[in-house]
Structures are given as C-alpha cells and as structure tokens.
Design an enzyme around this catalytic site. Sequence first.
Site, PDB file in Angstrom:
ATOM      1  N   THR A 199      24.941   0.471 -43.656  1.00 45.48           N
ATOM      2  CA  THR A 199      24.519   0.746 -45.034  1.00 45.48           C
ATOM      3  C   THR A 199      23.406   1.782 -45.045  1.00 45.48           C
ATOM      4  O   THR A 199      23.210   2.497 -44.045  1.00 45.48           O
ATOM      5  CB  THR A 199      24.167  -0.560 -45.787  1.00 45.48           C
ATOM      6  OG1 THR A 199      24.006  -0.246 -47.173  1.00 45.48           O
ATOM      7  CG2 THR A 199      22.918  -1.222 -45.266  1.00 45.48           C
ATOM      8  N   LYS A 202      25.655   5.917 -43.645  1.00 40.76           N
ATOM      9  CA  LYS A 202      27.135   5.952 -43.720  1.00 40.76           C
ATOM     10  C   LYS A 202      27.737   7.295 -43.335  1.00 40.76           C
ATOM     11  O   LYS A 202      28.779   7.344 -42.680  1.00 40.76           O
ATOM     12  CB  LYS A 202      27.607   5.526 -45.109  1.00 40.76           C
ATOM     13  CG  LYS A 202      27.444   4.032 -45.320  1.00 40.76           C
ATOM     14  CD  LYS A 202      27.766   3.595 -46.724  1.00 40.76           C
ATOM     15  CE  LYS A 202      27.372   2.122 -46.863  1.00 40.76           C
ATOM     16  NZ  LYS A 202      27.261   1.695 -48.234  1.00 40.76           N
ATOM     17  N   ASN A 249      31.539   2.656 -43.709  1.00 40.32           N
ATOM     18  CA  ASN A 249      30.609   1.520 -43.843  1.00 40.32           C
ATOM     19  C   ASN A 249      30.906   0.429 -42.822  1.00 40.32           C
ATOM     20  O   ASN A 249      30.265  -0.617 -42.842  1.00 40.32           O
ATOM     21  CB  ASN A 249      30.592   0.961 -45.273  1.00 40.32           C
ATOM     22  CG  ASN A 249      31.765   0.058 -45.594  1.00 40.32           C
ATOM     23  OD1 ASN A 249      32.861   0.262 -45.084  1.00 40.32           O
ATOM     24  ND2 ASN A 249      31.546  -0.925 -46.442  1.00 40.32           N
ATOM     25  N   GLY A 286      25.721   9.355 -52.537  1.00 35.98           N
ATOM     26  CA  GLY A 286      25.512   8.989 -51.137  1.00 35.98           C
ATOM     27  C   GLY A 286      26.735   8.262 -50.600  1.00 35.98           C
ATOM     28  O   GLY A 286      27.843   8.370 -51.156  1.00 35.98           O
TER      29      GLY A 286
HETATM   30  N1  LIG Z   1      26.570  -4.283 -53.045  1.00 30.34           N
HETATM   31  C1  LIG Z   1      27.091  -3.831 -51.914  1.00 30.34           C
HETATM   32  O1  LIG Z   1      28.058  -4.389 -51.361  1.00 30.34           O
HETATM   33  C2  LIG Z   1      26.523  -2.606 -51.298  1.00 30.34           C
HETATM   34  C3  LIG Z   1      27.222  -1.954 -50.278  1.00 30.34           C
HETATM   35  C4  LIG Z   1      26.698  -0.783 -49.777  1.00 30.34           C
HETATM   36  C5  LIG Z   1      25.494  -0.280 -50.251  1.00 30.34           C
HETATM   37  N2  LIG Z   1      24.820  -0.943 -51.213  1.00 30.34           N
HETATM   38  C6  LIG Z   1      23.559  -0.416 -51.767  1.00 30.34           C
HETATM   39  O2  LIG Z   1      23.850   0.872 -52.278  1.00 30.34           O
HETATM   40  C7  LIG Z   1      22.645   1.656 -52.239  1.00 30.34           C
HETATM   41  C8  LIG Z   1      22.971   3.048 -51.704  1.00 30.34           C
HETATM   42  O3  LIG Z   1      23.422   2.915 -50.362  1.00 30.34           O
HETATM   43  P1  LIG Z   1      24.093   4.153 -49.618  1.00 30.34           P
HETATM   44  O4  LIG Z   1      24.630   3.623 -48.353  1.00 30.34           O
HETATM   45  O5  LIG Z   1      24.953   4.903 -50.543  1.00 30.34           O
HETATM   46  O6  LIG Z   1      22.801   5.056 -49.304  1.00 30.34           O
HETATM   47  P2  LIG Z   1      22.725   6.654 -49.117  1.00 30.34           P
HETATM   48  O7  LIG Z   1      23.957   7.164 -48.523  1.00 30.34           O
HETATM   49  O8  LIG Z   1      21.427   6.887 -48.445  1.00 30.34           O
HETATM   50  O9  LIG Z   1      22.642   7.211 -50.643  1.00 30.34           O
HETATM   51  C9  LIG Z   1      21.501   6.953 -51.430  1.00 30.34           C
HETATM   52  C10 LIG Z   1      21.758   7.441 -52.858  1.00 30.34           C
HETATM   53  O10 LIG Z   1      20.629   7.063 -53.666  1.00 30.34           O
HETATM   54  C11 LIG Z   1      20.007   8.245 -54.188  1.00 30.34           C
HETATM   55  N3  LIG Z   1      18.568   8.061 -54.209  1.00 30.34           N
HETATM   56  C12 LIG Z   1      17.809   7.501 -53.236  1.00 30.34           C
HETATM   57  N4  LIG Z   1      16.509   7.523 -53.604  1.00 30.34           N
HETATM   58  C13 LIG Z   1      16.459   8.136 -54.816  1.00 30.34           C
HETATM   59  C14 LIG Z   1      15.402   8.460 -55.718  1.00 30.34           C
HETATM   60  N5  LIG Z   1      14.125   8.173 -55.427  1.00 30.34           N
HETATM   61  N6  LIG Z   1      15.713   9.073 -56.891  1.00 30.34           N
HETATM   62  C15 LIG Z   1      16.999   9.361 -57.184  1.00 30.34           C
HETATM   63  N7  LIG Z   1      18.044   9.084 -56.366  1.00 30.34           N
HETATM   64  C16 LIG Z   1      17.775   8.465 -55.202  1.00 30.34           C
HETATM   65  C17 LIG Z   1      20.415   9.350 -53.248  1.00 30.34           C
HETATM   66  O11 LIG Z   1      20.256  10.601 -53.904  1.00 30.34           O
HETATM   67  P3  LIG Z   1      20.064  11.944 -52.998  1.00 30.34           P
HETATM   68  O12 LIG Z   1      21.436  12.335 -52.541  1.00 30.34           O
HETATM   69  O13 LIG Z   1      19.453  12.889 -53.957  1.00 30.34           O
HETATM   70  O14 LIG Z   1      19.156  11.571 -51.855  1.00 30.34           O
HETATM   71  C18 LIG Z   1      21.875   8.959 -52.969  1.00 30.34           C
HETATM   72  O15 LIG Z   1      22.696   9.283 -54.074  1.00 30.34           O
HETATM   73  C19 LIG Z   1      21.650   0.870 -51.396  1.00 30.34           C
HETATM   74  O16 LIG Z   1      20.757   0.223 -52.261  1.00 30.34           O
HETATM   75  C20 LIG Z   1      22.499  -0.173 -50.700  1.00 30.34           C
HETATM   76  O17 LIG Z   1      21.790  -1.348 -50.433  1.00 30.34           O
HETATM   77  C21 LIG Z   1      25.330  -2.085 -51.759  1.00 30.34           C
END
Ligand SMILES: NC(=O)c1ccc[n+]([C@@H]2O[C@H](COP(=O)([O-])OP(=O)(O)OC[C@H]3O[C@@H](n4cnc5c(N)ncnc54)[C@H](OP(=O)(O)O)[C@@H]3O)[C@@H](O)[C@H]2O)c1
Length: 272
Positions: free
Chosen positions: A68, A72, A93, A135
């Site tokens: 996560t 990813k 993932n 992301g």
């Molecule tokens: N419920 C579930 O089963 C599940 C599964 C997977 C993930 N998740 C959750 O999903 C979330 C994202 O995970 P990911 O794996 O996609 O992470 P990631 O690949 O690092 O992507 C993060 C995303 O959040 C944005 N972001 C981060 N900080 C920000 C800020 N301060 N202001 C605006 N945008 C911001 C990033 O924008 P930029 O591109 O501009 O950096 C990007 O779009 C996490 O909270 C994770 O725990 C949940």
Amino acid sequence: MKITGKTRVVVHLAYPAKHLRTPEFFNPLVARLGHDAVLIPWEVSPSALPDAWAGLRKVENLAGVIVTVPHKQAVAQLCDELEGTAAALGVANVARRLPDGRFAGRMFDGDGFVRGLLNAGHPVEGKRVLLLGAGGAATGIAHGLLAAGAADLAIYNRSNDKAEALVTALVRLYPGRRIRTGPADGAGFDIIVNGTALGLRTEDPLPLDPSSLGPGSVVAEVVMNPDVTPLLLAAQMRGLTIHRGVHMITGQVQLLADFLLSPFQPSEVGAQ
Ligand SMILES: NC(=O)c1ccc[n+]([C@@H]2O[C@H](COP(=O)([O-])OP(=O)(O)OC[C@H]3O[C@@H](n4cnc5c(N)ncnc54)[C@H](OP(=O)(O)O)[C@@H]3O)[C@@H](O)[C@H]2O)c1
C-alpha cells in the site's frame, strides 16, 4: 491463530504503517480458510524499498507481499511478472513470491473497490464518477470503475501530470468512454471517490469542498483509518450517502488470500 515453524509469511509493505487495517481482515479470513499463514506489517521507506525487496526474494517461507501507500508503482517495477491491471497500468497491490524468488504482481484495488460498492447496493454501470487522486489505489479504482461500466470518469489529482497520464492510459484501454481530468468539484456526479491519502492524518485538509457535493450523490472513501473520515462526516452532515474505505478491503481480501496462498502451478515451479 497459532504461529509455528511451518507458518507462511505475508508482508504488508507500507510507509507509514501505523494506520494499516488489512491484517485485521486478512488474518481471520486465512484462518477460516484453513491456511497456515500470517500477514504482518513492515514499515519500509521508499528509499529502503529496493534493499528490503532484495531481502524478500531470499525468504523461502514468504508467500508474498501486500502493498500500500506509497509503494504500489515502485513494487510493480520491482516485480518480475505483472498480470491483468497491474500490467496494463503499472501498479501492483499484491505480489506472490515464486519458488525461485521471482515475484508475480497483480492489482486488486479496483476489483475490491467495485465489489465493495456493489455489495453495499451502489451500482456503477452508467454512473458519472469524480475520482480524487491518481496514485496507486486511485489508478486501480479508475480501471475498476470503467470495467464495471461507469459512463463518465473525471479525475482530479494534486499533481496534475499524474492525472493526465492516467487519463491517457485509460482512454487507450476504454476508447469511446468519457474520461478526462477535471477540478475537485463534486457537482453533477453520482459517485465521488476520495482515492487520495488525505484523511489519514488529523491535520489533513478535506480532498474537496463539501459544499460542491450535489444532492443524491454517494461519497466513497479509500481511507479506512479513521473508519469515518472528515470527508464522510461532512457528506453525512449534508444528508448524502457515504461509503467507507473498509468496504474496499472486504471486497478484495479473499482475492488477495487466494492469489497469495494457492498452490504453485507447474509452470511457476518449472520456471526455477
Ligand atoms: N481501503 C482499502 O482497501 C485501501 C487499499 C489501498 C489503499 N488504501 C488507502 O488509499 C490511500 C492512497 O494509497 P495509495 O496506495 O494510492 O498511495 P499513493 O500511490 O502514494 O497515492 C497517494 C495519492 O494521494 C495524494 N495525496 C497524498 N498527499 C496529498 C496531499 N497532501 N494533498 C493532496 N493529495 C495528496 C497523491 O497525490 P500526488 O500524486 O499529488 O502526490 C496521490 O494521488 C491511502 O490512504 C491508503 O491507506 C485503502
């Protein structure tokens, strides 16, 4: 759950790891399915990931990894094989460790998210969706929503270049669909999805202005800690239907377990 010398290990790669909730769903499920396996969190920074990955290749009782934020895309590049959405969009993932230390990656976030929506009674086909984020999770969700028949997908991301690149990739995969970048404005959408990490930290701003949310829309989250995020609270106060992040993991936990813990196929063993 009893951990013995025969227990197979699944590592949950994240940075930070304090918010992780997948073990609380994965571990009881694998016990119910009769697997001798355990999922444990590993907090690994992006700069340490290549070294950690090289070590994981050597761990013979490792079934694989669940991945996560923020790994990813990086893990997809470290995998030796990618299948399905992972190959199409360059995000993974989950990665299964093959007997020779190679890794095969897949992406189930989109399936998990869509199954979660459908299980909660929220259809996707023909819907207009605003997706916040580009992301790893958002990329899988975008693919999953289009595969499930969403008619109109607008993507907003803080880093606009990533939203543009995702739209370009999706347009190639789904020609003829309405897919575009757009502002963080919920007006005119049936489903609004927070696919960003915003909401994990108490000091985070909301991912969009809740006053832009129109009546009748469903507001969905990926963040599952807190269980009800400030965005969902704001949507609830406006009388909207909310859909918690936890539905996305319950929608995919069995897919993850089946992929990681199923017996090796002759072709996988033969590749040694
Ligand atoms: N419920 C579930 O089963 C599940 C599964 C997977 C993930 N998740 C959750 O999903 C979330 C994202 O995970 P990911 O794996 O996609 O992470 P990631 O690949 O690092 O992507 C993060 C995303 O959040 C944005 N972001 C981060 N900080 C920000 C800020 N301060 N202001 C605006 N945008 C911001 C990033 O924008 P930029 O591109 O501009 O950096 C990007 O779009 C996490 O909270 C994770 O725990 C949940």
